[in-house]
Design a protein around this motif. Structure first.
Motif, PDB file in Angstrom:
ATOM      1  N   VAL A  11       0.855  -1.184   0.000  1.00  0.00           N
ATOM      2  CA  VAL A  11       0.000   0.000   0.000  1.00  0.00           C
ATOM      3  C   VAL A  11       0.896   1.241   0.000  1.00  0.00           C
ATOM      4  O   VAL A  11       1.902   1.292   0.717  1.00  0.00           O
ATOM      5  N   VAL A  12       0.524   2.239  -0.786  1.00  0.00           N
ATOM      6  CA  VAL A  12       1.306   3.470  -0.863  1.00  0.00           C
ATOM      7  C   VAL A  12       1.241   4.214   0.468  1.00  0.00           C
ATOM      8  O   VAL A  12       0.157   4.507   0.979  1.00  0.00           O
ATOM      9  N   ALA A  49       5.958  15.268  -7.369  1.00  0.00           N
ATOM     10  CA  ALA A  49       5.555  15.266  -8.775  1.00  0.00           C
ATOM     11  C   ALA A  49       4.846  13.981  -9.194  1.00  0.00           C
ATOM     12  O   ALA A  49       4.551  13.793 -10.379  1.00  0.00           O
ATOM     13  N   VAL A  50       4.554  13.102  -8.256  1.00  0.00           N
ATOM     14  CA  VAL A  50       3.907  11.825  -8.595  1.00  0.00           C
ATOM     15  C   VAL A  50       2.461  12.062  -9.015  1.00  0.00           C
ATOM     16  O   VAL A  50       1.704  12.764  -8.328  1.00  0.00           O
ATOM     17  N   THR A  51       2.078  11.468 -10.144  1.00  0.00           N
ATOM     18  CA  THR A  51       0.704  11.597 -10.640  1.00  0.00           C
ATOM     19  C   THR A  51      -0.012  10.262 -10.771  1.00  0.00           C
ATOM     20  O   THR A  51      -1.238  10.218 -10.866  1.00  0.00           O
ATOM     21  N   ARG A  52       0.734   9.162 -10.789  1.00  0.00           N
ATOM     22  CA  ARG A  52       0.127   7.855 -11.063  1.00  0.00           C
ATOM     23  C   ARG A  52      -0.464   7.186  -9.823  1.00  0.00           C
ATOM     24  O   ARG A  52      -1.338   6.327  -9.933  1.00  0.00           O
ATOM     25  N   HIS A  53       0.022   7.517  -8.649  1.00  0.00           N
ATOM     26  CA  HIS A  53      -0.373   6.795  -7.443  1.00  0.00           C
ATOM     27  C   HIS A  53      -0.625   7.780  -6.306  1.00  0.00           C
ATOM     28  O   HIS A  53      -0.005   8.853  -6.247  1.00  0.00           O
ATOM     29  N   ARG A  54      -1.523   7.370  -5.404  1.00  0.00           N
ATOM     30  CA  ARG A  54      -1.859   8.198  -4.250  1.00  0.00           C
ATOM     31  C   ARG A  54      -1.707   7.387  -2.972  1.00  0.00           C
ATOM     32  O   ARG A  54      -1.760   6.146  -2.997  1.00  0.00           O
ATOM     33  N   VAL A  55      -1.551   8.085  -1.867  1.00  0.00           N
ATOM     34  CA  VAL A  55      -1.460   7.416  -0.566  1.00  0.00           C
ATOM     35  C   VAL A  55      -2.704   6.555  -0.371  1.00  0.00           C
ATOM     36  O   VAL A  55      -3.832   6.989  -0.618  1.00  0.00           O
ATOM     37  N   GLY A  56      -2.479   5.308   0.060  1.00  0.00           N
ATOM     38  CA  GLY A  56      -3.577   4.375   0.276  1.00  0.00           C
ATOM     39  C   GLY A  56      -3.845   3.443  -0.879  1.00  0.00           C
ATOM     40  O   GLY A  56      -4.583   2.457  -0.725  1.00  0.00           O
ATOM     41  N   ASP A  57      -3.260   3.716  -2.064  1.00  0.00           N
ATOM     42  CA  ASP A  57      -3.467   2.841  -3.221  1.00  0.00           C
ATOM     43  C   ASP A  57      -2.838   1.465  -2.985  1.00  0.00           C
ATOM     44  O   ASP A  57      -1.771   1.341  -2.380  1.00  0.00           O
ATOM     45  N   ARG A  58      -3.509   0.438  -3.516  1.00  0.00           N
ATOM     46  CA  ARG A  58      -2.964  -0.925  -3.531  1.00  0.00           C
ATOM     47  C   ARG A  58      -2.034  -1.037  -4.738  1.00  0.00           C
ATOM     48  O   ARG A  58      -2.460  -0.801  -5.875  1.00  0.00           O
TER      49      ARG A  58
END
Length: 350
Positions: free
Chosen positions: A68-69, A75-84
């Motif tokens: 989990v993130v 600059a990250v655009t592909r993933h967010r905190v909490g993503d699997r």
């Protein structure tokens, strides 16, 4: 620096030890992942025990990572905190060569940076070589992090990051699907996923295994036929049968026997890597215009495609969940082919 608990092998003849390792600070495009599960691949064993030569120590293996993130760079655009998310065999590549531009980073002409045991700048990984997923945290550039869709448990998804894409890539490349006859040699950690994938693609799937001990499982996973290669009649009965054969085992097999199972324009693809050279008779290739080929994992885009396909078709690896202090015993059991079908480490036990 971020710190993480990890299990490392200090030397090729040692045992795994719990250690604390450092991970780099987040750069603008980096993702910090809290690892939940890490699969055990046979290549982990080859590397950790220096069976291929050139291994670096301390060695923290693991390239089947699901988690989990926990944080992202500015600059990250592909993933967010909490993503699997998941991380497979690679964590970087040059990004500018022809294979990289074609989303085939595994064939990067400069050499992809592997998830563990690759030499890197100490600023990228303190210690100067990459440390893998047998750890509680990892920092990876966003382009090499894939999303694990809902519908696949993180535990059964972990082996898909290597075993899954290793089978998915050649199945797609050589056009497995309705009307195609596909054989899978070996039904272990790689092969059982290949049976599931090929069947879901609509191919007619046959398992070629040393014995019939896993026949019921093979049929359950989607195989329409299952043959014992220890029976010489198998090679007579199946001659000229298949469009595609995927060899998932690392042992040196009598390749000519298997080449004769291909029909016109059929291909035998090497996925397992035996220690000794392969010998074939040219006549068995020339006859029926057969091909002998190889394939290595898959690119990041294809890994994401594979995970989406698995979520759509309800496919996950068959696993045995273990605690971190069981890794040494699990390695011995993998070598003895005593696992159905993939060991996965519960990282919470670290």
């Amino acid at each position: 620096m971020h710190t993480a608990a990890a299990y490392a092998l200090p030397a090729p003849d040692g045992s795994f030890e719990k250690v604390t390792i450092q991970r780099r600070e987040l750069g603008p495009h980096d993702v910090l992942i809290d690892i939940k599960f890490a699969g055990i691949c046979h290549s982990d064993i080859h590397t950790a025990r220096d069976e291929w030569g050139g291994s670096r120590y301390p060695c923290v293996p693991g390239h089947e990572i699901a988690g989990v993130v926990a944080a992202v760079g500015s600059a990250v655009t592909r993933h967010r905190v909490g993503d699997r998310v998941g991380v497979g065999c690679m964590v970087d590549s040059c990004g500018v060569c022809a294979p990289c531009l074609a989303d085939e980073e595994q064939y990067c002409t400069a050499g992809a940076t592997m998830t563990y045991d690759s030499v890197v700048d100490p600023a990228v990984q303190p210690g100067g070589h990459t440390l893998g997923g047998y750890s509680t945290r990892i920092v990876v550039t966003e382009n090499f992090v894939v999303a694990i869709p809902e519908g696949i448990g993180l535990d059964v998804a972990a082996p898909l990051l290597c075993a899954g894409v290793t089978l998915y890539s050649p199945l797609r490349h050589w056009g497995a699907g309705p009307g195609k006859k596909v054989a899978i040699i070996g039904m272990g950690g790689l092969g059982h996923v290949g049976v599931k994938l090929a069947a879901a693609m609509g191919a007619e799937v046959t398992v070629l295994s040393h014995s019939l001990s896993k026949q019921d499982d093979g049929k359950l996973f989607g195989a329409s036929a299952y043959y014992a290669t220890s029976d010489k009649q198998t090679f007579r009965e199946l001659r000229g049968r298949f469009d595609l054969i995927l060899n998932t085992v690392s042992a040196n097999l009598p390749m000519d026997d298997y080449l004769r199972l291909l029909n016109l324009d059929g291909t035998l693809v090497i996925l397992g890597l035996p220690e000794n050279p392969i010998s074939v008779k040219p006549f068995n290739l020339a006859k029926y215009r057969r091909s002998l080929a190889g394939s290595m994992i898959g690119g990041i885009a294809q890994t994401q495609e594979m995970l989406n396909f698995c979520a759509e078709h309800g496919i996950g690896a068959e696993i045995e969940l273990i605690a971190a202090d069981e890794i040494d015993g699990a390695y011995d059991r993998v070598v003895a082919s005593d696992v159905r079908y993939r060991f996965v480490i519960d990282v919470s036990t670290m």
